[in-house]
Design a protein around this motif. Structure first.
Motif, PDB file in Angstrom:
ATOM      1  N   LEU A 275       0.552  -1.021   0.066  1.00 22.84           N
ATOM      2  CA  LEU A 275      -0.223  -0.157  -0.006  1.00 22.84           C
ATOM      3  C   LEU A 275       0.822   1.403  -0.008  1.00 22.84           C
ATOM      4  O   LEU A 275       0.334   2.494  -0.620  1.00 22.84           O
ATOM      5  N   ALA A 276       1.990   1.141   0.796  1.00 23.18           N
ATOM      6  CA  ALA A 276       2.823   2.338   0.671  1.00 23.18           C
ATOM      7  C   ALA A 276       3.346   2.768  -1.042  1.00 23.18           C
ATOM      8  O   ALA A 276       3.121   3.741  -1.453  1.00 23.18           O
ATOM      9  N   ALA A 277       3.488   1.604  -1.797  1.00 20.15           N
ATOM     10  CA  ALA A 277       3.672   1.751  -3.415  1.00 20.15           C
ATOM     11  C   ALA A 277       2.483   2.351  -3.887  1.00 20.15           C
ATOM     12  O   ALA A 277       2.431   3.141  -4.877  1.00 20.15           O
ATOM     13  N   GLU A 278       1.273   1.704  -3.455  1.00 20.94           N
ATOM     14  CA  GLU A 278       0.032   2.256  -4.159  1.00 20.94           C
ATOM     15  C   GLU A 278      -0.257   3.768  -3.800  1.00 20.94           C
ATOM     16  O   GLU A 278      -0.726   4.536  -4.734  1.00 20.94           O
ATOM     17  N   VAL A 279       0.145   4.223  -2.740  1.00 22.04           N
ATOM     18  CA  VAL A 279      -0.018   5.780  -2.329  1.00 22.04           C
ATOM     19  C   VAL A 279       0.983   6.382  -3.390  1.00 22.04           C
ATOM     20  O   VAL A 279       0.613   7.455  -3.725  1.00 22.04           O
ATOM     21  N   ARG A 280       2.187   5.921  -3.265  1.00 22.44           N
ATOM     22  CA  ARG A 280       3.221   6.688  -4.204  1.00 22.44           C
ATOM     23  C   ARG A 280       2.831   6.865  -5.622  1.00 22.44           C
ATOM     24  O   ARG A 280       2.821   7.900  -6.449  1.00 22.44           O
ATOM     25  N   ASP A 281       1.878   5.783  -6.274  1.00 25.21           N
ATOM     26  CA  ASP A 281       1.443   5.624  -7.514  1.00 25.21           C
ATOM     27  C   ASP A 281      -0.068   6.270  -7.741  1.00 25.21           C
ATOM     28  O   ASP A 281      -0.783   6.171  -8.583  1.00 25.21           O
ATOM     29  N   LYS A 282      -0.614   6.904  -6.566  1.00 25.05           N
ATOM     30  CA  LYS A 282      -1.836   7.599  -6.559  1.00 25.05           C
ATOM     31  C   LYS A 282      -3.117   6.605  -6.648  1.00 25.05           C
ATOM     32  O   LYS A 282      -3.962   7.159  -7.243  1.00 25.05           O
ATOM     33  N   ARG A 283      -2.747   5.324  -6.151  1.00 26.39           N
ATOM     34  CA  ARG A 283      -3.961   4.415  -6.481  1.00 26.39           C
ATOM     35  C   ARG A 283      -4.509   4.069  -5.131  1.00 26.39           C
ATOM     36  O   ARG A 283      -5.496   3.344  -4.937  1.00 26.39           O
ATOM     37  N   PHE A 284      -3.963   4.646  -3.920  1.00 29.82           N
ATOM     38  CA  PHE A 284      -4.667   4.445  -2.671  1.00 29.82           C
ATOM     39  C   PHE A 284      -4.385   5.865  -1.967  1.00 29.82           C
ATOM     40  O   PHE A 284      -3.320   6.481  -1.882  1.00 29.82           O
ATOM     41  N   ARG A 285      -5.394   6.486  -1.255  1.00 29.05           N
ATOM     42  CA  ARG A 285      -5.253   7.702  -0.540  1.00 29.05           C
ATOM     43  C   ARG A 285      -4.347   7.700   0.395  1.00 29.05           C
ATOM     44  O   ARG A 285      -4.200   6.725   1.178  1.00 29.05           O
ATOM     45  N   GLU A 286      -3.333   8.637   0.791  1.00 26.98           N
ATOM     46  CA  GLU A 286      -2.331   8.598   1.787  1.00 26.98           C
ATOM     47  C   GLU A 286      -3.126   8.718   3.069  1.00 26.98           C
ATOM     48  O   GLU A 286      -2.778   8.124   4.052  1.00 26.98           O
ATOM     49  N   ASP A 287      -4.164   9.527   3.314  1.00 27.75           N
ATOM     50  CA  ASP A 287      -4.867   9.685   4.659  1.00 27.75           C
ATOM     51  C   ASP A 287      -5.217   8.574   5.079  1.00 27.75           C
ATOM     52  O   ASP A 287      -5.197   8.352   6.236  1.00 27.75           O
ATOM     53  N   LEU A 288      -5.911   7.732   3.996  1.00 30.39           N
ATOM     54  CA  LEU A 288      -6.624   6.545   4.631  1.00 30.39           C
ATOM     55  C   LEU A 288      -5.263   5.502   5.122  1.00 30.39           C
ATOM     56  O   LEU A 288      -5.633   4.586   5.845  1.00 30.39           O
ATOM     57  N   PHE A 289      -4.443   5.422   4.286  1.00 24.89           N
ATOM     58  CA  PHE A 289      -3.159   4.539   4.396  1.00 24.89           C
ATOM     59  C   PHE A 289      -2.713   4.719   5.871  1.00 24.89           C
ATOM     60  O   PHE A 289      -2.352   3.742   6.821  1.00 24.89           O
ATOM     61  N   TYR A 290      -2.393   6.102   6.093  1.00 21.55           N
ATOM     62  CA  TYR A 290      -1.764   6.205   7.534  1.00 21.55           C
ATOM     63  C   TYR A 290      -2.838   6.111   8.636  1.00 21.55           C
ATOM     64  O   TYR A 290      -2.585   5.706   9.783  1.00 21.55           O
ATOM     65  N   ARG A 291      -4.099   6.376   8.393  1.00 22.76           N
ATOM     66  CA  ARG A 291      -5.221   6.074   9.458  1.00 22.76           C
ATOM     67  C   ARG A 291      -5.326   4.392   9.397  1.00 22.76           C
ATOM     68  O   ARG A 291      -5.631   4.115  10.751  1.00 22.76           O
ATOM     69  N   LEU A 292      -5.085   3.546   8.698  1.00 24.64           N
ATOM     70  CA  LEU A 292      -5.119   2.253   8.737  1.00 24.64           C
ATOM     71  C   LEU A 292      -4.025   1.716   9.305  1.00 24.64           C
ATOM     72  O   LEU A 292      -3.888   0.649   9.989  1.00 24.64           O
ATOM     73  N   SER A 293      -2.934   2.287   9.039  1.00 21.24           N
ATOM     74  CA  SER A 293      -1.479   1.464   9.482  1.00 21.24           C
ATOM     75  C   SER A 293      -0.809   2.297  10.665  1.00 21.24           C
ATOM     76  O   SER A 293       0.422   2.617  10.780  1.00 21.24           O
ATOM     77  N   VAL A 294      -1.766   2.686  11.792  1.00 15.72           N
ATOM     78  CA  VAL A 294      -1.153   2.914  13.015  1.00 15.72           C
ATOM     79  C   VAL A 294      -0.072   1.637  13.454  1.00 15.72           C
ATOM     80  O   VAL A 294       0.779   2.126  13.849  1.00 15.72           O
ATOM     81  N   ILE A 295      -0.460   0.678  13.191  1.00 19.15           N
ATOM     82  CA  ILE A 295       0.314  -0.495  13.534  1.00 19.15           C
ATOM     83  C   ILE A 295       0.448  -1.340  12.095  1.00 19.15           C
ATOM     84  O   ILE A 295      -0.561  -1.769  11.799  1.00 19.15           O
TER      85      ILE A 295
END
Length: 439
Positions: A275-295
């Motif tokens: 998902l970090a790569a998906e964020v970089r490629d604009k296929r996944f929202r950065e704010d949602l990624f960080y909200r989901l990946s607390v751990i």
């Protein structure tokens, strides 16, 4: 920021930070630094704050930062101009283990780990829920599960197809204070795009064609328990801000309805995708990624835990009602790299048991290499959609990488240029699928 996170979290599980550093990056008080080890600190323009910001646009008591078991919690104290995180105004937010940057008034605050983190000792147990393993890498995963399960923090599980991500989510639920509540699973890859909102949030009668009655969504069904969002990377971009809003507010609005419903749900998500790569490629929202990946939890592939193979084989054979396996076929199993992981191992054992007809089980290397052994015990079309899709994607990825790298003599940079992807993507996928690279 995605790069920072992936570098901070080691393979095999999260680390737990003992000390944090808060730095004022910009604004009138630029350069102010404070450390935080436990408890909380307040930031604002009043002299009674632990960090005083000489900024007219900052409220007297603007924001509070607290240490949790897995990271930091940020709480706006009713400030006039708000607290911004990832470009959005937040009342409350949990930052991932890598930290983040807050904006208050005209000032930026950087929150980062200030030590190398606390390594957790492997668990003494060889089982965790339905997970089995005595290898160090698995017992370390068990220790992480045991430690973070009581927390309400969201967890993002990453791992190859067939590694048991759902079993990890199930174990987190069983070891939590919510164990008596429901454990609800939603496979985001198996639900049509136009139905996913109804599946998650529910709908009222007449909301759309076919909605003949009110329906509770997964969030409402999981109230008081855990909601496992499997393959979250497949969630449509248009749906992602709606999910983020629910995670931030704790309220859902059924499709076609006018009223919101408060829900108390612990979120665990999983993804085959990086998902970090998906964020970089604009296929996944950065704010949602960080909200989901607390751990973040990484589930190891089977090839990284071959010491567990005898116990896993015994466990799976007992599940399918087959006799124990001999030393020779077990040695054959040990010599294979298992691109389909534990799911493929189960398929192989089911097939061997069916062909044995009550006789001792045998397994040959050429059978492991065959498409039938890789994809299913019978045929791909007989598998559930999700399972068939995962098996095909894993096989395609491995074959594609092998052919791509072979054309360039194992050179990662040249392969990345041809595939038109970042070289780090090639390295990560090659490592995940056991494909050898030169550099």
């Amino acid at each position: 920021m995605a790069d920072d996170l992936t570098k901070t979290v080691p393979s095999g599980g999260p680390r737990f930070v003992r000390r944090w550093r808060v730095t004022v990056l910009s604004g009138p008080s630029k350069g102010v630094v404070r450390q935080l080890e436990q408890g909380s600190l307040r930031i604002g323009s009043a002299g009674s704050n632990e960090i005083v910001i000489d900024d007219r646009s900052v409220s007297r008591h603007h924001v509070e930062i607290s240490v949790t078991g897995q990271g930091l919690r940020v709480r706006d104290l009713g400030s006039k101009n708000g607290t911004m995180y990832l470009g959005s105004r937040v009342d409350s937010a949990e930052l991932p283990i890598a930290g983040g940057v807050l904006v208050i008034g005209e000032s930026e605050l950087e929150l980062r780990p200030d030590d190398e983190g606390e390594e957790i000792r492997p668990s003494e147990r060889e089982r965790c829920g339905r997970l089995v393993g005595h290898s160090v890498v698995m017992r370390r995963l068990f220790a992480h599960i045991e430690r973070i399960a009581p927390s309400p923090a969201t967890v993002l599980i990453h791992g190859e197809t067939g590694t048991g991500k759902e079993l990890v989510a199930e174990a987190l639920h069983e070891h939590s204070s919510r164990a008596s509540g429901p454990f609800v699973v939603v496979d985001c890859s198996a639900i049509p795009r136009d139905l996913i909102e109804s599946e998650l949030f529910g709908h009222v009668r007449g909301a759309f064609t076919g909605a003949t009655a009110d329906r509770r969504g997964a969030f409402a069904e999981a109230h008081g328990g855990t909601l496992f969002l499997d393959e979250i990377g497949e969630l449509d971009l248009a749906m992602q801000p709606k999910l983020l809003r629910v995670l931030e507010t704790g309220k859902v609005k059924p499709v076609g309805g006018n009223q919101t419903i408060a829900v108390d749900v612990r979120i665990v998500a999983a993804s085959l995708r990086d998902l970090a790569a998906e964020v970089r490629d604009k296929r996944f929202r950065e704010d949602l990624f960080y909200r989901l990946s607390v751990i973040l939890l990484e589930v190891p592939p089977l090839r990284a835990r071959l010491d567990d193979l005898p116990a896993l084989v015994d466990h799976l054979l007992r599940q399918i009602g087959a006799p124990p396996i001999g030393a020779d076929p077990l040695q054959v199993l040990r010599g294979y790299d298992w691109p389909g992981n534990v799911r493929q191992l189960r398929n192989v054992l089911e097939r061997a048991a069916a062909l044995a007809g009550g006789r001792p089980l045998t397994v040959r290397r050429d059978e492991l290499e065959s498409p039938n052994a890789r994809l299913s015990p019978a045929s791909l079309n007989e598998l559930p959609y999700k399972r068939a899709k995962e098996e095909m994607l894993a096989r395609f990825t491995r074959d594609y990488l092998e052919a791509l790298l072979a054309r360039h003599g194992g050179n990662v940079s040249a392969s990345a240029r041809e595939a038109q992807v970042d070289r780090n993507w090639i390295v990560a996928l090659a490592r995940r699928h056991g494909v050898r690279i030169r550099d």
